[in-house]
Motif scaffolding. Structure first.
Motif, PDB file in Angstrom:
ATOM      1  N   CYS A 305      45.581  49.387  38.985  1.00 57.38           N
ATOM      2  CA  CYS A 305      45.071  49.850  40.277  1.00 57.38           C
ATOM      3  C   CYS A 305      43.703  50.497  40.069  1.00 57.38           C
ATOM      4  O   CYS A 305      43.537  51.350  39.202  1.00 57.38           O
ATOM      5  CB  CYS A 305      46.040  50.856  40.901  1.00 57.38           C
ATOM      6  SG  CYS A 305      45.371  51.640  42.389  1.00 57.38           S
ATOM      7  N   ARG A 306      42.731  50.108  40.892  1.00 53.74           N
ATOM      8  CA  ARG A 306      41.365  50.627  40.724  1.00 53.74           C
ATOM      9  C   ARG A 306      40.944  51.501  41.909  1.00 53.74           C
ATOM     10  O   ARG A 306      39.783  51.516  42.306  1.00 53.74           O
ATOM     11  CB  ARG A 306      40.403  49.456  40.516  1.00 53.74           C
ATOM     12  CG  ARG A 306      40.744  48.676  39.232  1.00 53.74           C
ATOM     13  CD  ARG A 306      39.729  47.615  38.944  1.00 53.74           C
ATOM     14  NE  ARG A 306      38.422  48.170  38.633  1.00 53.74           N
ATOM     15  CZ  ARG A 306      37.299  47.449  38.487  1.00 53.74           C
ATOM     16  NH1 ARG A 306      37.372  46.129  38.613  1.00 53.74           N
ATOM     17  NH2 ARG A 306      36.154  48.024  38.221  1.00 53.74           N
ATOM     18  N   CYS A 307      41.940  52.223  42.458  1.00 57.64           N
ATOM     19  CA  CYS A 307      41.627  53.123  43.587  1.00 57.64           C
ATOM     20  C   CYS A 307      40.471  54.062  43.241  1.00 57.64           C
ATOM     21  O   CYS A 307      39.629  54.350  44.089  1.00 57.64           O
ATOM     22  CB  CYS A 307      42.851  53.956  43.967  1.00 57.64           C
ATOM     23  SG  CYS A 307      43.986  53.133  45.094  1.00 57.64           S
ATOM     24  N   VAL A 310      37.306  52.285  43.750  1.00 58.11           N
ATOM     25  CA  VAL A 310      37.090  52.059  45.182  1.00 58.11           C
ATOM     26  C   VAL A 310      36.614  53.348  45.848  1.00 58.11           C
ATOM     27  O   VAL A 310      35.651  53.353  46.624  1.00 58.11           O
ATOM     28  CB  VAL A 310      38.399  51.551  45.850  1.00 58.11           C
ATOM     29  CG1 VAL A 310      38.263  51.508  47.372  1.00 58.11           C
ATOM     30  CG2 VAL A 310      38.763  50.160  45.324  1.00 58.11           C
ATOM     31  N   CYS A 320      39.258  44.344  42.915  1.00 54.78           N
ATOM     32  CA  CYS A 320      40.457  44.724  42.158  1.00 54.78           C
ATOM     33  C   CYS A 320      41.307  43.466  42.002  1.00 54.78           C
ATOM     34  O   CYS A 320      41.589  42.777  42.985  1.00 54.78           O
ATOM     35  CB  CYS A 320      41.235  45.804  42.903  1.00 54.78           C
ATOM     36  SG  CYS A 320      42.868  46.111  42.188  1.00 54.78           S
ATOM     37  N   LEU A 322      44.294  43.081  41.649  1.00 57.48           N
ATOM     38  CA  LEU A 322      45.604  43.130  42.307  1.00 57.48           C
ATOM     39  C   LEU A 322      45.505  42.963  43.819  1.00 57.48           C
ATOM     40  O   LEU A 322      46.515  42.734  44.490  1.00 57.48           O
ATOM     41  CB  LEU A 322      46.285  44.471  41.989  1.00 57.48           C
ATOM     42  CG  LEU A 322      46.444  44.805  40.504  1.00 57.48           C
ATOM     43  CD1 LEU A 322      47.038  46.197  40.331  1.00 57.48           C
ATOM     44  CD2 LEU A 322      47.331  43.769  39.827  1.00 57.48           C
ATOM     45  N   PHE A 323      44.290  43.054  44.346  1.00 65.35           N
ATOM     46  CA  PHE A 323      44.090  43.020  45.799  1.00 65.35           C
ATOM     47  C   PHE A 323      44.632  41.728  46.410  1.00 65.35           C
ATOM     48  O   PHE A 323      44.268  40.621  45.993  1.00 65.35           O
ATOM     49  CB  PHE A 323      42.593  43.143  46.123  1.00 65.35           C
ATOM     50  CG  PHE A 323      42.271  43.053  47.593  1.00 65.35           C
ATOM     51  CD1 PHE A 323      42.373  44.162  48.406  1.00 65.35           C
ATOM     52  CD2 PHE A 323      41.891  41.841  48.162  1.00 65.35           C
ATOM     53  CE1 PHE A 323      42.081  44.086  49.766  1.00 65.35           C
ATOM     54  CE2 PHE A 323      41.606  41.754  49.523  1.00 65.35           C
ATOM     55  CZ  PHE A 323      41.704  42.875  50.324  1.00 65.35           C
ATOM     56  N   CYS A 327      49.177  43.563  45.256  1.00 65.34           N
ATOM     57  CA  CYS A 327      49.040  44.741  46.132  1.00 65.34           C
ATOM     58  C   CYS A 327      48.663  44.312  47.546  1.00 65.34           C
ATOM     59  O   CYS A 327      47.582  43.752  47.765  1.00 65.34           O
ATOM     60  CB  CYS A 327      47.973  45.679  45.547  1.00 65.34           C
ATOM     61  SG  CYS A 327      47.741  47.184  46.513  1.00 65.34           S
ATOM     62  N   LEU A 333      50.421  48.984  45.877  1.00 62.88           N
ATOM     63  CA  LEU A 333      50.530  49.554  44.528  1.00 62.88           C
ATOM     64  C   LEU A 333      49.701  50.827  44.402  1.00 62.88           C
ATOM     65  O   LEU A 333      49.920  51.632  43.508  1.00 62.88           O
ATOM     66  CB  LEU A 333      50.063  48.542  43.478  1.00 62.88           C
ATOM     67  CG  LEU A 333      50.992  47.363  43.218  1.00 62.88           C
ATOM     68  CD1 LEU A 333      50.392  46.446  42.169  1.00 62.88           C
ATOM     69  CD2 LEU A 333      52.365  47.840  42.762  1.00 62.88           C
ATOM     70  N   GLY A 334      48.709  50.964  45.264  1.00 59.25           N
ATOM     71  CA  GLY A 334      47.859  52.145  45.215  1.00 59.25           C
ATOM     72  C   GLY A 334      47.690  52.749  46.600  1.00 59.25           C
ATOM     73  O   GLY A 334      47.920  52.085  47.613  1.00 59.25           O
ATOM     74  N   CYS A 336      45.100  53.467  48.311  1.00 63.43           N
ATOM     75  CA  CYS A 336      44.065  52.908  49.195  1.00 63.43           C
ATOM     76  C   CYS A 336      44.573  51.716  50.006  1.00 63.43           C
ATOM     77  O   CYS A 336      43.897  51.261  50.931  1.00 63.43           O
ATOM     78  CB  CYS A 336      42.842  52.487  48.383  1.00 63.43           C
ATOM     79  SG  CYS A 336      42.018  53.845  47.560  1.00 63.43           S
ATOM     80  N   MET A 337      45.748  51.198  49.653  1.00 62.79           N
ATOM     81  CA  MET A 337      46.323  50.077  50.402  1.00 62.79           C
ATOM     82  C   MET A 337      47.400  50.556  51.378  1.00 62.79           C
ATOM     83  O   MET A 337      47.979  49.765  52.115  1.00 62.79           O
ATOM     84  CB  MET A 337      46.918  49.063  49.417  1.00 62.79           C
ATOM     85  CG  MET A 337      47.332  47.739  50.009  1.00 62.79           C
ATOM     86  SD  MET A 337      46.002  46.846  50.858  1.00 62.79           S
ATOM     87  CE  MET A 337      45.471  45.682  49.595  1.00 62.79           C
ATOM     88  N   CYS A 344      41.122  49.682  50.927  1.00 64.37           N
ATOM     89  CA  CYS A 344      41.775  48.400  50.600  1.00 64.37           C
ATOM     90  C   CYS A 344      42.570  47.877  51.795  1.00 64.37           C
ATOM     91  O   CYS A 344      42.519  46.680  52.104  1.00 64.37           O
ATOM     92  CB  CYS A 344      42.684  48.573  49.384  1.00 64.37           C
ATOM     93  SG  CYS A 344      41.793  49.093  47.897  1.00 64.37           S
TER      94      CYS A 344
HETATM   95  S1  SF4 Z   1      45.203  49.996  46.273  1.00 62.94           S
HETATM   96 FE1  SF4 Z   1      45.734  47.951  45.528  1.00 62.94          FE
HETATM   97  S2  SF4 Z   1      43.941  46.667  45.905  1.00 62.94           S
HETATM   98 FE2  SF4 Z   1      43.305  48.828  46.074  1.00 62.94          FE
HETATM   99  S3  SF4 Z   1      42.559  49.347  44.062  1.00 62.94           S
HETATM  100 FE3  SF4 Z   1      44.727  49.955  44.075  1.00 62.94          FE
HETATM  101  S4  SF4 Z   1      45.865  48.143  43.338  1.00 62.94           S
HETATM  102 FE4  SF4 Z   1      43.770  47.475  43.821  1.00 62.94          FE
END
Ligand code: SF4
Length: 355
Positions: A305-307, A310, A320, A322-323, A327, A333-334, A336-337, A344
């Motif tokens: 996860c690269r929240c 972001v 990311c 996983l986007f 996710c 998964l994070g 921001c989603m 996200c």
């Molecule tokens: S919330 Fe989801 S899409 Fe956003 S950075 Fe985390 S893993 Fe990636």
């Protein structure tokens, strides 16, 4: 031609003579509105909008989410929180999954719901999980005041409230490179526009306080580009129908009565000096952390996860890996989603998973 087209054309012609300009918004409601109204698509290519740490749920540290989960697991505790917090993942659990397993976790629109519940259920320990910026903290302060006045004994606060100025200082003093800032209209309604005057003064960066309608966002962006063009960074209040220079003194006084600045952990930004609020010592008995003798909780975000990137504006959500794959808003998964104000989630909702 409507006002949006007029503003778009003015921005286009102004940006024509400018180098590439990156503008960061630091308000989750702006993030959502910018995606919802397609504001990015109305701007010329050389004007880039990036999201910063403005979504309250997104910036709440994983450690604070873990503390909320630990409290919710206690058999005599009823934990109240805003709806968006429910689905923030923390390891294999979330407040939502704990509720499905029988924990007493309740969503509320106002912290006062926790107060009413505490009064009606004196044998339950009721905890309000307070998150958010200057806009929401007065509501938590009002909750404490109501608790004191009523003499209720079974109510406490898990406080993860944050303040914006030092987070912006940490961001601008670090690796984040932006040319101008769209400042949060909601926060400025409480703090006053003057609270953001440090941006041009300390960092030589243009700043505009903006409302949330597309015309208001474009007007603020136009003001920022005009300052870029003139080479005179200033603070512009482009939301004067709501924001004045001094803000809301009654709300600020309420907060100052019960809270004092403290260092705070932010998701993706780490610990930032004087960027959070804790209860003043005189009100320590309202602090859930003290009442339940909570130890610091280690918490690890989901792998990949690269929240953090972001929230610093380093990447777009779709960068990311996983986007939209592992996710999604249905299975985030994070953080921001999770919230509709998360970068996200807003990207996914309005621009799709494959862009
Ligand atoms: S919330 Fe989801 S899409 Fe956003 S950075 Fe985390 S893993 Fe990636």
């Amino acid at each position: 031609m409507n006002s949006i087209e007029v503003l778009s054309r003015k921005i286009e012609s102004l940006a024509d003579g400018l180098p590439p300009t990156t503008i960061m918004e630091v308000c989750g409601t702006h993030t959502h509105a910018i995606r919802r109204y397609g504001v990015r698509q109305l701007l010329p290519k050389q004007v880039r909008l990036v999201s910063g740490p403005g979504c309250p749920v997104c910036v709440t540290a994983q450690e604070d989410v873990a503390r909320a989960l630990a409290l919710a697991r206690l058999p005599n505790v009823t934990l109240f929180c805003f709806g968006d917090m429910m689905r923030v993942p923390c390891g294999t659990a979330s407040l939502s999954s704990l509720r499905a397993d029988g924990a007493d976790v309740r969503i509320c629109v106002s912290p006062m719901d926790a107060f009413e519940f505490a009064r009606e259920h004196p044998l339950r320990e009721v905890v309000w999980f307070g998150v958010g910026f200057e806009t929401t903290t007065p509501h938590t302060a009002a909750l404490i005041e109501a608790g004191i006045r009523s003499g209720v004994k079974n109510l406490s606060i898990l406080c993860a409230h944050k303040t914006m100025p030092n987070a912006l200082r940490a961001l601008l003093g670090g690796e984040t490179r932006v040319d101008a800032l769209l400042c949060p209209g909601h926060v400025a309604a409480i703090t006053g526009a003057d609270a953001f005057a440090f941006l041009p003064e300390e960092y030589g960066i243009s700043a505009a306080i903006s409302g949330f309608e597309p015309e208001e966002l474009l007007l603020a962006i136009f003001a920022l580009l005009k300052m870029q063009a003139s080479g005179t960074p200033k603070l512009v209040n482009a939301y004067p129908r709501v924001v004045n220079p001094a803000g809301n003194p009654a709300a600020r006084s309420l907060v100052e009565t019960y809270f004092e600045p403290c260092d705070a952990l932010w998701r993706g930004l780490g610990e930032i000096s004087s960027s959070g609020l804790s209860l003043r010592p005189a009100f320590a008995k309202w602090d859930a952390g003290a009442r339940f003798s909570m130890e610091p909780v280690a918490a690890v975000p989901a792998s990949g996860c690269r929240c953090g990137d972001v929230l610093r504006g380093r990447i777009e959500p779709n960068e990311c890996a996983l986007f939209g794959q592992a996710c999604t808003p249905e299975q985030p998964l994070g953080a921001c989603m999770v919230s509709s104000e998360g970068a996200c989630a807003a990207y996914y909702q309005y621009e799709g998973a494959g862009i």
